[in-house]
Scaffold this motif. Structure first.
Motif, PDB file in Angstrom:
ATOM      1  N   ASN A 155    -126.386  42.816 -65.751  1.00 52.63           N
ATOM      2  CA  ASN A 155    -126.181  43.377 -64.409  1.00 52.63           C
ATOM      3  C   ASN A 155    -125.290  44.620 -64.482  1.00 52.63           C
ATOM      4  N   PRO A 156    -125.801  45.707 -65.055  1.00 52.82           N
ATOM      5  CA  PRO A 156    -124.941  46.877 -65.241  1.00 52.82           C
ATOM      6  C   PRO A 156    -124.514  47.539 -63.932  1.00 52.82           C
ATOM      7  N   VAL A 157    -125.393  47.598 -62.936  1.00 53.16           N
ATOM      8  CA  VAL A 157    -125.053  48.262 -61.679  1.00 53.16           C
ATOM      9  C   VAL A 157    -124.003  47.443 -60.926  1.00 53.16           C
ATOM     10  N   ALA A 158    -124.197  46.151 -60.837  1.00 48.92           N
ATOM     11  CA  ALA A 158    -123.223  45.289 -60.162  1.00 48.92           C
ATOM     12  C   ALA A 158    -121.879  45.341 -60.887  1.00 48.92           C
ATOM     13  N   SER A 159    -121.906  45.371 -62.206  1.00 50.54           N
ATOM     14  CA  SER A 159    -120.672  45.443 -62.992  1.00 50.54           C
ATOM     15  C   SER A 159    -119.926  46.735 -62.703  1.00 50.54           C
ATOM     16  N   LEU A 160    -120.664  47.832 -62.600  1.00 53.43           N
ATOM     17  CA  LEU A 160    -120.036  49.116 -62.291  1.00 53.43           C
ATOM     18  C   LEU A 160    -119.426  49.084 -60.890  1.00 53.43           C
ATOM     19  N   GLY A 161    -120.125  48.499 -59.946  1.00 56.14           N
ATOM     20  CA  GLY A 161    -119.603  48.382 -58.579  1.00 56.14           C
ATOM     21  C   GLY A 161    -118.338  47.535 -58.531  1.00 56.14           C
ATOM     22  N   ILE A 162    -118.339  46.435 -59.260  1.00 55.29           N
ATOM     23  CA  ILE A 162    -117.146  45.582 -59.323  1.00 55.29           C
ATOM     24  C   ILE A 162    -115.978  46.341 -59.930  1.00 55.29           C
ATOM     25  N   ALA A 163    -116.237  47.070 -61.014  1.00 51.82           N
ATOM     26  CA  ALA A 163    -115.173  47.826 -61.679  1.00 51.82           C
ATOM     27  C   ALA A 163    -114.591  48.895 -60.757  1.00 51.82           C
ATOM     28  N   VAL A 164    -115.451  49.601 -60.025  1.00 56.70           N
ATOM     29  CA  VAL A 164    -114.982  50.638 -59.102  1.00 56.70           C
ATOM     30  C   VAL A 164    -114.158  49.989 -57.981  1.00 56.70           C
ATOM     31  N   VAL A 176    -112.494  47.093 -57.977  1.00 53.85           N
ATOM     32  CA  VAL A 176    -111.221  46.596 -58.497  1.00 53.85           C
ATOM     33  C   VAL A 176    -110.276  47.760 -58.775  1.00 53.85           C
ATOM     34  N   GLY A 177    -110.809  48.829 -59.335  1.00 55.47           N
ATOM     35  CA  GLY A 177    -109.978  50.004 -59.595  1.00 55.47           C
ATOM     36  C   GLY A 177    -109.410  50.579 -58.307  1.00 55.47           C
ATOM     37  N   PHE A 178    -110.238  50.626 -57.254  1.00 54.11           N
ATOM     38  CA  PHE A 178    -109.772  51.136 -55.961  1.00 54.11           C
ATOM     39  C   PHE A 178    -108.665  50.248 -55.401  1.00 54.11           C
ATOM     40  N   LEU A 179    -108.873  48.930 -55.450  1.00 50.15           N
ATOM     41  CA  LEU A 179    -107.849  48.004 -54.931  1.00 50.15           C
ATOM     42  C   LEU A 179    -106.545  48.101 -55.713  1.00 50.15           C
ATOM     43  N   LEU A 180    -106.648  48.190 -57.017  1.00 50.72           N
ATOM     44  CA  LEU A 180    -105.441  48.311 -57.829  1.00 50.72           C
ATOM     45  C   LEU A 180    -104.692  49.609 -57.539  1.00 50.72           C
ATOM     46  N   SER A 181    -105.438  50.691 -57.363  1.00 54.75           N
ATOM     47  CA  SER A 181    -104.779  51.964 -57.068  1.00 54.75           C
ATOM     48  C   SER A 181    -104.073  51.894 -55.719  1.00 54.75           C
ATOM     49  N   ARG A 182    -104.648  51.220 -54.723  1.00 55.49           N
ATOM     50  CA  ARG A 182    -104.023  51.080 -53.406  1.00 55.49           C
ATOM     51  C   ARG A 182    -102.778  50.200 -53.500  1.00 55.49           C
ATOM     52  N   LEU A 183    -102.866  49.128 -54.251  1.00 52.27           N
ATOM     53  CA  LEU A 183    -101.717  48.230 -54.381  1.00 52.27           C
ATOM     54  C   LEU A 183    -100.562  48.856 -55.148  1.00 52.27           C
ATOM     55  N   LEU A 184    -100.882  49.630 -56.156  1.00 54.30           N
ATOM     56  CA  LEU A 184     -99.842  50.208 -57.005  1.00 54.30           C
ATOM     57  C   LEU A 184     -99.302  51.541 -56.504  1.00 54.30           C
TER      58      LEU A 184
END
Length: 86
Positions: free
Chosen positions: A64-73, A75-83
């Protein structure tokens, strides 16, 4: 004669105390050894679980490469907002 009896009693008491101390040290050493063995086994189990998790993630990403990329993006967005502190 009384001095000899007292000396013998003291010697017997010292021998009992030494014996008890040796037993206590042996029990502590045995318990420590068992704890070390248990920790070693748990460490090995955790290592195996980690390897299985990594393999499962790789399989999911491959399937599931597309879903994996979406999950990674996401999570990255949430982490950037939290940090970011905003």
């Amino acid at each position: 004669m009384e001095t000899t009896d007292n000396t013998n009693r003291v010697d017997e008491t010292i021998d009992r105390v030494k014996s008890s101390a040796h037993e206590a040290v042996d029990k502590a050493a045995n318990a420590t050894s068992q704890a070390a063995d248990a920790l070693s086994r748990k460490g090995e189990q955790l290592k195996n679980a980690e390897q299985q998790f990594v393999e499962d993630c790789r399989g999911y990403i491959h399937e599931n490469p597309v879903a994996s990329l979406g999950i990674a993006v996401g999570v990255g967005f949430l982490l950037s907002r939290l940090l970011s502190g905003r």
